[in-house]
Design an enzyme around this catalytic site. Sequence first.
Site, PDB file in Angstrom:
ATOM      1  N   ARG A 224       0.865  -1.182   0.000  1.00 33.26           N
ATOM      2  CA  ARG A 224       0.000   0.000   0.000  1.00 33.26           C
ATOM      3  C   ARG A 224       0.901   1.231   0.000  1.00 33.26           C
ATOM      4  O   ARG A 224       1.993   1.224   0.589  1.00 33.26           O
ATOM      5  CB  ARG A 224      -0.879   0.017   1.259  1.00 33.26           C
ATOM      6  CG  ARG A 224      -2.051  -0.947   1.230  1.00 33.26           C
ATOM      7  CD  ARG A 224      -3.101  -0.564   0.194  1.00 33.26           C
ATOM      8  NE  ARG A 224      -4.249  -1.455   0.172  1.00 33.26           N
ATOM      9  CZ  ARG A 224      -4.418  -2.479  -0.671  1.00 33.26           C
ATOM     10  NH1 ARG A 224      -3.490  -2.762  -1.559  1.00 33.26           N
ATOM     11  NH2 ARG A 224      -5.513  -3.213  -0.619  1.00 33.26           N
ATOM     12  N   HIS A 272      -1.414   0.444  -9.689  1.00 28.22           N
ATOM     13  CA  HIS A 272      -2.032  -0.559  -8.808  1.00 28.22           C
ATOM     14  C   HIS A 272      -2.452  -1.784  -9.642  1.00 28.22           C
ATOM     15  O   HIS A 272      -3.610  -2.212  -9.605  1.00 28.22           O
ATOM     16  CB  HIS A 272      -3.229   0.045  -8.049  1.00 28.22           C
ATOM     17  CG  HIS A 272      -3.537  -0.699  -6.769  1.00 28.22           C
ATOM     18  ND1 HIS A 272      -3.834  -0.073  -5.578  1.00 28.22           N
ATOM     19  CD2 HIS A 272      -3.594  -2.024  -6.484  1.00 28.22           C
ATOM     20  CE1 HIS A 272      -4.064  -0.966  -4.635  1.00 28.22           C
ATOM     21  NE2 HIS A 272      -3.918  -2.161  -5.160  1.00 28.22           N
TER      22      HIS A 272
HETATM   23  C1  GLV Z   1      -5.425  -5.103  -3.933  1.00 26.17           C
HETATM   24  O1  GLV Z   1      -4.806  -4.103  -3.765  1.00 26.17           O
HETATM   25  C2  GLV Z   1      -5.878  -5.941  -2.877  1.00 26.17           C
HETATM   26  O2  GLV Z   1      -5.797  -5.556  -1.724  1.00 26.17           O
HETATM   27  O3  GLV Z   1      -6.346  -7.054  -3.182  1.00 26.17           O
END
Ligand code: GLV
Length: 309
Positions: A224, A272
Amino acid sequence: MRVLLYFPGDGLERWASALAALLPEAEVRAWSADAPAFQADYIAGFRPPPELFDREKHVRAVFNLAAGVETILAVPTLDPSVPIYRLEDAGMAEQMADYASYAVLRWYRDFDAYSELAARGEWKRLKPRRKRDFTVGVLGLGEMGGAVARRIASLGFPVRGWSRTPRASAGVEGFHGTASLAPFLIGSRVVIATLPLTAETRGILDRDAFAQMPQGSYVVNVGRGGLIVERDLLDALDSGRIAGAMLDVFETEPLPPDHWLWRHPRVTVTPHASAVTLRDASLAQVADKIRRCHRGEAVSGRVDRVRGY
Ligand code: GLV
């Protein structure tokens, strides 16, 4: 049983039909802000709007359609006694291991330097590095980190892993707890962050952490964005302490178009995308968990709200 599905973005109806096909015994509906309360027993989804839990008052469990749970834990309207389950792997660990392998091999084999030489038409062989001098440190040894560590070890690199509590993994040197973070970082030429974002992990890769890493080392973040203090990373890149970074997650997502990270020559940004939620694998797992939960059977992947993952 009634199952309500929610996530932001496109395809919600398609996912709801796919989940309905996997759970013929259930009534499955896609959330709509305009529809009256559904009296859902189970919620499956990601980033639900707070009004969903204002309206649905009989929720027995929530199934997070992602591995990371910090957004669901931050929903103020979700009753703290309702259990939350997260996705476990569901095809994400392999994707993440691929991403991490690319980063490690790219830096270990000097592909960036060769690209620069090639751009100038310069035929020059660089001195090979030795794997034994290129220890890779994986922060977090859960579903994702464990898979990443095993894959990098299988490529012949010395691998160490850091976790909150002890975790054994064959071929991975284990470090655990706050006190062992510094010794872990001191020996890591590449640090790959796969941790969940919690009060304890926020900003774990900050000025002090970068200062402990060897001069000219590398950072990958697939956990993250909040794990890294972005300003501190900029300083560490400018001083040469950090030679390069591959970042998939950011403090603010989408990363604003004018953000310095997009333009930094030694940073690669991906949106992401290192491990996307695969529809079939994820819904099959969620359907199985819902069915087990409904039968009163044990369900894996329960989130510990105090721990934060
Ligand atoms: C993606 O970021 C997840 O947490 O699955």
